[in-house]
Design an enzyme around this catalytic site. Structure first.
Site, short mmCIF file in Angstrom:
data_model
loop_
_atom_site.label_atom_id
_atom_site.label_comp_id
_atom_site.label_asym_id
_atom_site.label_seq_id
_atom_site.Cartn_x
_atom_site.Cartn_y
_atom_site.Cartn_z
N GLU A 31 0.83 -1.22 0.00
CA GLU A 31 0.00 0.00 0.00
C GLU A 31 0.86 1.26 0.00
O GLU A 31 2.06 1.21 0.24
CB GLU A 31 -0.93 0.02 1.21
CG GLU A 31 -0.20 0.10 2.53
CD GLU A 31 -1.04 0.72 3.64
OE1 GLU A 31 -1.56 1.84 3.44
OE2 GLU A 31 -1.14 0.12 4.72
N VAL A 112 -5.42 0.45 2.91
CA VAL A 112 -5.57 -1.01 2.76
C VAL A 112 -6.77 -1.31 1.86
O VAL A 112 -6.70 -2.13 0.95
CB VAL A 112 -5.72 -1.67 4.14
CG1 VAL A 112 -6.17 -3.12 4.02
CG2 VAL A 112 -4.39 -1.58 4.90
N ASP A 144 -17.29 5.59 13.47
CA ASP A 144 -16.05 5.51 12.71
C ASP A 144 -15.53 4.07 12.66
O ASP A 144 -14.91 3.59 13.61
CB ASP A 144 -15.01 6.45 13.31
CG ASP A 144 -13.80 6.65 12.40
OD1 ASP A 144 -13.71 5.93 11.38
OD2 ASP A 144 -12.96 7.50 12.70
N SER A 146 -13.43 1.64 9.92
CA SER A 146 -12.66 1.75 8.69
C SER A 146 -13.27 0.98 7.53
O SER A 146 -13.78 -0.13 7.70
CB SER A 146 -11.24 1.22 8.92
OG SER A 146 -10.51 1.27 7.71
N ASP A 148 -11.62 -0.43 5.51
CA ASP A 148 -10.80 -1.63 5.33
C ASP A 148 -11.62 -2.88 5.65
O ASP A 148 -11.45 -3.92 5.01
CB ASP A 148 -9.58 -1.61 6.28
CG ASP A 148 -8.54 -0.55 5.93
OD1 ASP A 148 -8.71 0.14 4.90
OD2 ASP A 148 -7.57 -0.42 6.69
N LYS A 165 -3.63 -1.85 15.72
CA LYS A 165 -3.12 -0.96 16.75
C LYS A 165 -4.17 -0.70 17.80
O LYS A 165 -5.36 -0.57 17.46
CB LYS A 165 -2.77 0.37 16.10
CG LYS A 165 -1.32 0.68 16.18
CD LYS A 165 -0.99 1.94 15.45
CE LYS A 165 0.23 1.65 14.62
NZ LYS A 165 0.53 2.65 13.66
N1 PSU Z 1 -3.04 1.45 10.80
C1 PSU Z 1 -1.72 1.49 11.03
N2 PSU Z 1 -0.91 2.09 10.09
C2 PSU Z 1 -1.42 2.65 8.95
C3 PSU Z 1 -2.84 2.61 8.75
C4 PSU Z 1 -3.60 1.98 9.69
O1 PSU Z 1 -1.25 0.98 12.03
O2 PSU Z 1 -0.66 3.20 8.14
C5 PSU Z 1 -3.41 3.19 7.49
C6 PSU Z 1 -3.70 2.10 6.45
O3 PSU Z 1 -3.48 2.63 5.16
C7 PSU Z 1 -5.19 1.83 6.65
C8 PSU Z 1 -5.69 3.22 6.97
O4 PSU Z 1 -5.82 1.28 5.53
O5 PSU Z 1 -4.67 3.78 7.79
C9 PSU Z 1 -7.03 3.20 7.66
O6 PSU Z 1 -7.52 4.49 7.75
P1 PSU Z 1 -9.04 4.73 8.26
O7 PSU Z 1 -9.01 4.40 9.72
O8 PSU Z 1 -9.30 6.19 8.00
O9 PSU Z 1 -9.92 3.83 7.46
MN MN Z 2 -12.49 6.40 9.68
#
Ligand code: PSU
Ligand code: MN
Length: 312
Positions: A31, A112, A144, A146, A148, A165
């Site tokens: 990614e 992701v 919220d 993700s 993903d 995390k």
């Molecule tokens: N979690 C991590 N490192 C990262 C990300 C998530 O520990 O770099 C990044 C990845 O690209 C993941 C994105 O797909 O953050 C998710 O963002 P959001 O929570 O806005 O969907």
């Molecule tokens: Mn989000």
């Protein structure tokens, strides 16, 4: 009304990736949000380059994915990687942002979710990253969660991460993945890992030991059962590189409090939390982050090699 149909846009491949895919050789997608929004310069570009070499050293071809000036790239050259790593204002792109990037010829680093979607269109089955997104801790009020997870439910790509995390609610994320029907396996451990740490206090939904066993599960899911979901493979950080969960927890609590105080929401939440934790641990978390991404790249390449053998 628009009718969804087979995509007709062009993917831009590097020669290396195109040749590997045409020959049915193992390819590992990587990614780009981790490069542009997950880590500082110059560690981000150094890591991106190193990770590609690790994939090659383990017998697979790396394909770093990003959208450059409205074109979906599968594999980037050194100059493109460098630009993505230092250029300010690169958009963070999840799946729903892809149409906008294409229509406006914009540049976006893929999360992701978006990377999985483009990998699937390119015919790539394995993807290595650091951590996946999930259910945020305040999701009961913020909603919220993700994208993903949505993508894991809908797109047949195996995503190798170091778990989730603890900026997120790991237990709720695992519940959500179960609801979505996504197979979740931990490589070589009975516990689900929490990115910086091998532990999380939560059991592995399923455990498998090593790339051959994991490739068999992928084959069973897609080629025997005909499932269309992604697969989440959690690969614990090596013991020598881990940071105890309790140590990181303090910084995560601080970062979460600041998030609320500054009313940060939406797409900014994850990059903000990632950056704050790096600052607070004076680079220690960054070193752990680099170590686990290297480890995931090696494991993903080994899985890709084993999976290709099962298709022949
Ligand atoms: N979690 C991590 N490192 C990262 C990300 C998530 O520990 O770099 C990044 C990845 O690209 C993941 C994105 O797909 O953050 C998710 O963002 P959001 O929570 O806005 O969907
Ligand atoms: Mn989000």
């Amino acid at each position: 009304m628009s009718t969804p149909r087979q995509p007709t846009f062009t993917l831009a491949f590097t020669d290396e990736v195109q040749a590997a895919l045409a020959a049915g050789n193992p390819v590992v997608a990587l990614e780009s949000t981790i490069i542009s929004h997950g880590m500082p310069y110059p560690q981000n570009v150094e890591l991106a380059t190193e990770v590609e070499d690790i994939v090659r050293a383990h017998g697979a071809t790396p394909a770093t994915i990003a959208v450059l000036a409205g074109v979906c790239h599968v594999g980037l050259d050194a100059a493109q990687l460098e630009r993505l790593a230092r250029q300010p204002g690169v958009h963070k792109a999840t799946t729903r942002d892809l149409p906008w990037l294409l229509a406006t010829k914009s540049t976006g680093a893929t999360t992701v979710a978006a990377t999985m979607r483009i990998a699937a269109l390119a015919g790539i089955a394995v993807f290595a990253t650091g951590g996946i997104g999930g259910v945020h801790r305040a999701a009961a009020t913020t909603f919220d969660v993700s994208a993903d997870l949505t993508e894991l439910a809908n797109t047949p790509v195996a995503v190798v991460s170091a778990g989730i995390k603890s900026i997120l609610d790991i237990a709720l994320t695992l519940e959500r993945l179960e609801t979505l029907g996504v197979p979740v396996v931990v490589n070589g451990s009975d516990e689900f890992p929490s990115f910086y740490s091998r532990s999380s206090g939560l059991r592995a939904p399923r455990r498998l030991d090593g790339p051959t066993a994991i490739a068999k599960l992928m084959h069973a899911a897609w080629n025997e059962l005909g499932l269309a979901t992604g697969i989440s493979i959690a690969n614990p950080i090596p013991a020598t590189d881990e940071i105890p969960a309790a140590e990181i927890a303090v910084y995560i609590e601080e970062a979460l409090a600041e998030l609320t105080a500054r009313s940060i929401s939406g797409q900014e939440v994850t990059p903000f939390l990632l950056a704050r934790v790096v600052e607070r641990t004076a680079g220690r978390s960054l070193r752990a982050n680099l170590a686990l991404v290297r480890n995931n790249a090696a494991t993903a390449a080994q899985i890709a090699v084993e999976y290709v053998k099962l298709l022949k």
